[in-house]
Structure formats: C-alpha cells, structure tokens
Design a protein around this motif. Structure first.
Motif, PDB file in Angstrom:
ATOM      1  N   TYR A  18      42.576  42.728  42.030  1.00 56.37           N
ATOM      2  CA  TYR A  18      43.740  43.613  41.942  1.00 56.37           C
ATOM      3  C   TYR A  18      43.418  44.999  42.492  1.00 56.37           C
ATOM      4  CZ  TYR A  18      47.424  40.997  39.607  1.00 56.37           C
ATOM      5  OH  TYR A  18      48.454  40.132  39.342  1.00 56.37           O
ATOM      6  N   GLN A  19      42.195  45.477  42.268  1.00 58.94           N
ATOM      7  CA  GLN A  19      41.817  46.775  42.808  1.00 58.94           C
ATOM      8  C   GLN A  19      41.785  46.733  44.339  1.00 58.94           C
ATOM      9  OE1 GLN A  19      41.583  49.593  41.131  1.00 58.94           O
ATOM     10  NE2 GLN A  19      41.214  50.700  43.045  1.00 58.94           N
ATOM     11  N   LEU A  20      41.307  45.640  44.898  1.00 56.61           N
ATOM     12  CA  LEU A  20      41.331  45.487  46.352  1.00 56.61           C
ATOM     13  C   LEU A  20      42.760  45.503  46.881  1.00 56.61           C
ATOM     14  CD1 LEU A  20      38.605  42.793  47.136  1.00 56.61           C
ATOM     15  CD2 LEU A  20      38.707  45.112  48.046  1.00 56.61           C
ATOM     16  N   GLU A  71      35.129  28.288  34.194  1.00 56.70           N
ATOM     17  CA  GLU A  71      33.901  28.258  34.983  1.00 56.70           C
ATOM     18  C   GLU A  71      34.207  27.976  36.454  1.00 56.70           C
ATOM     19  OE1 GLU A  71      32.923  26.994  30.759  1.00 56.70           O
ATOM     20  OE2 GLU A  71      34.527  26.653  32.226  1.00 56.70           O
ATOM     21  N   LYS A  72      35.075  27.007  36.704  1.00 59.69           N
ATOM     22  CA  LYS A  72      35.432  26.666  38.089  1.00 59.69           C
ATOM     23  C   LYS A  72      36.269  27.783  38.709  1.00 59.69           C
ATOM     24  CE  LYS A  72      37.683  23.157  40.977  1.00 59.69           C
ATOM     25  NZ  LYS A  72      36.590  23.174  41.964  1.00 59.69           N
ATOM     26  N   HIS A  73      37.188  28.327  37.927  1.00 62.93           N
ATOM     27  CA  HIS A  73      38.027  29.402  38.457  1.00 62.93           C
ATOM     28  C   HIS A  73      37.175  30.616  38.815  1.00 62.93           C
ATOM     29  CE1 HIS A  73      41.553  32.314  38.343  1.00 62.93           C
ATOM     30  NE2 HIS A  73      41.986  31.353  39.112  1.00 62.93           N
ATOM     31  N   ASN A  74      36.198  30.944  37.983  1.00 64.21           N
ATOM     32  CA  ASN A  74      35.313  32.069  38.285  1.00 64.21           C
ATOM     33  C   ASN A  74      34.532  31.831  39.571  1.00 64.21           C
ATOM     34  OD1 ASN A  74      36.152  33.365  35.977  1.00 64.21           O
ATOM     35  ND2 ASN A  74      34.346  32.836  34.768  1.00 64.21           N
ATOM     36  N   HIS A  75      34.079  30.595  39.764  1.00 65.10           N
ATOM     37  CA  HIS A  75      33.341  30.270  40.988  1.00 65.10           C
ATOM     38  C   HIS A  75      34.222  30.458  42.218  1.00 65.10           C
ATOM     39  CE1 HIS A  75      30.550  28.241  43.670  1.00 65.10           C
ATOM     40  NE2 HIS A  75      31.516  27.411  44.031  1.00 65.10           N
ATOM     41  N   LEU A  76      35.459  29.963  42.151  1.00 67.93           N
ATOM     42  CA  LEU A  76      36.367  30.103  43.287  1.00 67.93           C
ATOM     43  C   LEU A  76      36.744  31.563  43.516  1.00 67.93           C
ATOM     44  CD1 LEU A  76      38.748  27.045  42.739  1.00 67.93           C
ATOM     45  CD2 LEU A  76      36.976  27.296  44.491  1.00 67.93           C
ATOM     46  N   LEU A  77      36.955  32.318  42.431  1.00 67.35           N
ATOM     47  CA  LEU A  77      37.286  33.735  42.563  1.00 67.35           C
ATOM     48  C   LEU A  77      36.156  34.504  43.249  1.00 67.35           C
ATOM     49  CD1 LEU A  77      39.008  34.836  39.227  1.00 67.35           C
ATOM     50  CD2 LEU A  77      39.932  35.053  41.533  1.00 67.35           C
ATOM     51  N   SER A  78      34.925  34.192  42.859  1.00 70.60           N
ATOM     52  CA  SER A  78      33.780  34.867  43.482  1.00 70.60           C
ATOM     53  C   SER A  78      33.729  34.568  44.971  1.00 70.60           C
ATOM     54  CB  SER A  78      32.475  34.425  42.808  1.00 70.60           C
ATOM     55  OG  SER A  78      32.455  34.815  41.449  1.00 70.60           O
ATOM     56  N   GLN A  79      33.999  33.314  45.342  1.00 73.14           N
ATOM     57  CA  GLN A  79      34.034  32.952  46.763  1.00 73.14           C
ATOM     58  C   GLN A  79      35.134  33.729  47.486  1.00 73.14           C
ATOM     59  OE1 GLN A  79      34.347  28.557  46.454  1.00 73.14           O
ATOM     60  NE2 GLN A  79      32.564  28.542  47.802  1.00 73.14           N
ATOM     61  N   ILE A 124      36.861  38.122  51.469  1.00 75.20           N
ATOM     62  CA  ILE A 124      37.872  39.107  51.846  1.00 75.20           C
ATOM     63  C   ILE A 124      37.233  40.205  52.685  1.00 75.20           C
ATOM     64  CG2 ILE A 124      39.366  40.955  50.971  1.00 75.20           C
ATOM     65  CD1 ILE A 124      40.090  39.152  48.649  1.00 75.20           C
ATOM     66  N   ASN A 125      37.801  40.451  53.839  1.00 81.29           N
ATOM     67  CA  ASN A 125      37.336  41.521  54.716  1.00 81.29           C
ATOM     68  C   ASN A 125      38.421  42.587  54.814  1.00 81.29           C
ATOM     69  OD1 ASN A 125      34.788  40.349  55.522  1.00 81.29           O
ATOM     70  ND2 ASN A 125      35.987  38.862  56.696  1.00 81.29           N
ATOM     71  N   PRO A 126      38.310  43.665  54.043  1.00 81.15           N
ATOM     72  CA  PRO A 126      39.337  44.721  54.102  1.00 81.15           C
ATOM     73  C   PRO A 126      39.439  45.304  55.497  1.00 81.15           C
ATOM     74  CG  PRO A 126      37.887  45.024  52.205  1.00 81.15           C
ATOM     75  CD  PRO A 126      37.260  43.971  53.061  1.00 81.15           C
ATOM     76  N   PRO A 127      40.630  45.661  55.930  1.00 80.62           N
ATOM     77  CA  PRO A 127      40.807  46.249  57.261  1.00 80.62           C
ATOM     78  C   PRO A 127      40.118  47.608  57.370  1.00 80.62           C
ATOM     79  CG  PRO A 127      42.823  46.439  55.980  1.00 80.62           C
ATOM     80  CD  PRO A 127      41.904  45.574  55.183  1.00 80.62           C
ATOM     81  N   GLN A 128      39.681  47.925  58.575  1.00 82.69           N
ATOM     82  CA  GLN A 128      39.014  49.203  58.792  1.00 82.69           C
ATOM     83  C   GLN A 128      40.003  50.352  58.908  1.00 82.69           C
ATOM     84  OE1 GLN A 128      35.605  49.414  58.646  1.00 82.69           O
ATOM     85  NE2 GLN A 128      35.857  47.272  58.047  1.00 82.69           N
ATOM     86  N   GLN A 129      41.203  50.047  59.389  1.00 82.90           N
ATOM     87  CA  GLN A 129      42.207  51.075  59.572  1.00 82.90           C
ATOM     88  C   GLN A 129      43.299  50.935  58.514  1.00 82.90           C
ATOM     89  OE1 GLN A 129      41.966  53.499  61.794  1.00 82.90           O
ATOM     90  NE2 GLN A 129      40.035  52.651  62.562  1.00 82.90           N
ATOM     91  N   PRO A 130      43.810  52.048  57.993  1.00 86.10           N
ATOM     92  CA  PRO A 130      44.907  51.958  57.026  1.00 86.10           C
ATOM     93  C   PRO A 130      46.150  51.375  57.665  1.00 86.10           C
ATOM     94  CG  PRO A 130      44.572  54.233  57.728  1.00 86.10           C
ATOM     95  CD  PRO A 130      43.435  53.438  58.300  1.00 86.10           C
TER      96      PRO A 130
END
Length: 368
Positions: free
Chosen positions: A173-175, A201-209, A214-220
C-alpha cells in the motif's frame, strides 16, 4: 495471476487444497472473526465475500430487502458452492447476519457452527473481559472439533504469521501511495481478498515475490486528482467500478475497504498474552458503523488517511439496505466536509458500473 485465479474461483482452489491437505476449512462471516485462533487449531479460515452473481435460491427463505452480501453468501450455501466447508463461524455484527445464521443452520445441519456475540460498545469497561470469554469459548469449540489443543505457542506463531501478512500488505500500500500507476485498484483488492481464501504462509510467499518484482518508475507520473475510496465494509468491491474510477482520470491513492486496508491495518501486539492481544485488536481496530463509536472517530480516521495519502476527496460506496452504514454516512460526510474534504456517496447493489454511477463520478471528479 495466482492471486486472481484464487479470488475469482475460490471453490475450485479450496476444494483441491482440502483434498491435498486433508485439513478442515472454516467459513467466516466478514469482519471481527479472530482468524488466528482458527489457524492455530490447524484449520484454514476462509472469509465469505459474497457473490456478484444473481441470487436464485436465497430469496425463498430471506427477505429480498436485505443486503446482497449476506443474501449472496446464503445463496452460495444453498446451491452447494460452499461444500468444501467443515464449519461456519458467525458473529452478531449486524441484525441481518443474526437472522440468516439461524436459517443457514436449518439448511446446512451437518456443519460445525459457532456464534460470537461481540461487544458493541468497545469503550465500555466490560468489553475486554467479555470479549476474552467469547474468544476462549471459540478456542474450546475448535479444540473439540479438531481433536487437538490450541497451545499458547501455536497461537503466538499464528499471530506472527498474520502480522507478517499485514506488514507485507502495508508495504504494498505504501508503494501504491508513492507510485499509484504501479497497480490498478482492482488488482490490489484482488491481492487482499485472495489472502482471505488461502493459508497465510502461501499468501506471504506470493506477496514477497510480488514486492520483489515491482519496479517503481523513475519519473513521476502526470498529475491526476487523488482520491480515497471507502465502503464495501463486509464484501468484495465491484472491480469494474474501481476500474471505471481510474478510467475517468483519477488515482485511487488509498482505501477504506474491507478487501483492503480495513482487513490488515491494525497488527496484533506480540508483547501481550495472545488472547488479550486479539481482544485489544478488536477494541482498537479501524472505526466501524457496527460498533458504538462517536461519529467523529470514523470521520477523523478518514480525514487522517486523506492527509497521509495527500488525497483530495473521498468516494463512499454504501451497499443497498446496509442500515448500519446508511445510519452513519451522513454524519461522516458532513464532518469531512467541515474539515475541507469533499465526499461523494454512491449507493451500490452489486450490479456493476452503471451509466448513472459514471455520470456522478464524472461530476465529482470535475469538482476536484
């Protein structure tokens, strides 16, 4: 894709999971069920998020003028779409659920049932002691069902797993706040909802992946009005409506949805006795119209959320016939307006993004 496949077809996924593991699955009405206790009993808690499909059978037994969410879950049970369940846990968070829970038992007599009577006045002196008794009674019932004791260590481990899930969702959510275009609001709701249907446990694994990929954009990104969406307090939001909002040129920067921030916002205090910690989470959870709060509490929470997210307005979605939400919403929007935060209230009935909803959203966005 994995999140979406589970959220879109929980029946197939849960039926296979049960066959593969041999473990019990316990259905939970949304809101206020302490899932950690079920998890510590070696069972899978599954939140029933309703259905967007037409209701065919439930209206033979319950009034058509109660909310689609409760009728939808009951309809699924009558059709046999919840046959993977070994039991159900209800709470008395609204009068509709109280009524339907009794009718549900009559039509599904072979399931395990437990009913939590929750304190509504969370600021009352008796609330914590009373709720502790309710949670201990749930523990005893689950121990009898599963044939094993729920130890303090197992409950602490479950709390730790759930807190990890909350931490990962907070990161996501912060991202989204920092880079809104990285994920559509409908995708984000699906990510949260899938976690209500699968082992943490499975959801946490998928969330971490997901977070690692996620690659945030360099430009706003180009400026768009930023809003918060609130509502759908005990069911899945209509994803096409979330998509419509973004198509109209708005960024949904945060939310106050059940399949969203409401589900994970408050962690459990690991420094307390585990049962006492679960009690305190209920008492100090996000303000809700099913509990006795000052109207200011919920409005203040939303106001703080808008300031933290740098949002410019709030769109409230109220499920048709939800008396608790309808009772509070006028006061909440007035308080927000007095604080300089414009609001739009939209009544929804699980029929999707109609032309009327589009027109009202467009008019609101123009004012922003």
């Amino acid at each position: 894709d994995q999140f979406m496949s589970i959220a879109n077809d929980p029946r197939s996924w849960l039926t296979k999971w049960k066959k593969d593991t041999g473990k019990k699955i316990i259905g939970c009405v949304p809101m206020a069920i302490p899932e950690e206790i079920i998890h510590a009993a070696g069972m899978l808690p599954v939140t029933l998020l309703g259905t967007h499909e037409a209701i065919d059978m439930a209206d033979k037994f319950v009034h058509p003028y109660i909310c689609h969410s409760v009728r939808g879950n009951f309809d699924l049970s009558l059709k046999g779409d919840l046959e993977y369940l070994d039991g159900m846990i209800f709470s008395d968070f609204c009068i509709t659920v109280q009524m339907v829970s009794d009718i549900w038992r009559i039509h599904n007599p072979d399931l395990f049932y437990h009913y939590l009577v929750l304190p509504k006045n969370v600021k009352a002196l008796y609330a914590a002691k009373y709720l502790l008794h309710q949670y201990k009674s749930l523990k005893t019932a689950l121990e009898e069902l599963g044939g094993q004791k729920i130890s303090e260590d197992s409950l602490k481990n479950s709390i730790s797993e759930y807190n990890e899930n909350r931490f990962l969702l907070h990161r996501l959510y912060q991202l989204r706040r920092e880079y809104p275009p990285i994920m559509k609001a409908s995708y984000l709701a699906t990510v949260v909802a899938s976690g209500m249907l699968m082992p943490k446990e499975k959801h946490n694994h998928l969330l971490s992946q997901l977070l690692n990929e996620i690659n945030p954009p360099q430009q706003p990104s180009d400026y768009k009005p930023r809003i918060i969406i609130s509502g759908y307090l005990c069911n899945m939001p209509e994803l096409d409506i979330l998509d419509l909002i973004e198509e109209l040129g708005v960024e949904i920067i945060d939310d106050d949805l059940y399949a969203g921030r409401r589900y994970f916002h408050i962690p459990v205090d690991v420094d307390l006795d585990p049962f006492e910690a679960l009690v305190q989470r209920y008492i100090h959870d996000v303000p809700c119209p099913t509990k006795l709060y000052s109207k200011d509490d919920w409005a203040d929470y939303l106001f703080k959320l808008t300031k933290e997210a740098k949002a410019e307005g709030v769109v409230h979605f109220v499920i048709k016939y939800c008396e608790a939400h309808l009772y509070d919403i006028q006061s909440v929007t007035k308080i927000l307006s007095d604080k300089g935060v414009p609001s739009l209230v939209i009544d929804v009935s699980q029929r999707g993004a109609s032309g009327q909803i589009r027109t009202r959203l467009q008019a609101f966005i123009e004012t922003l």
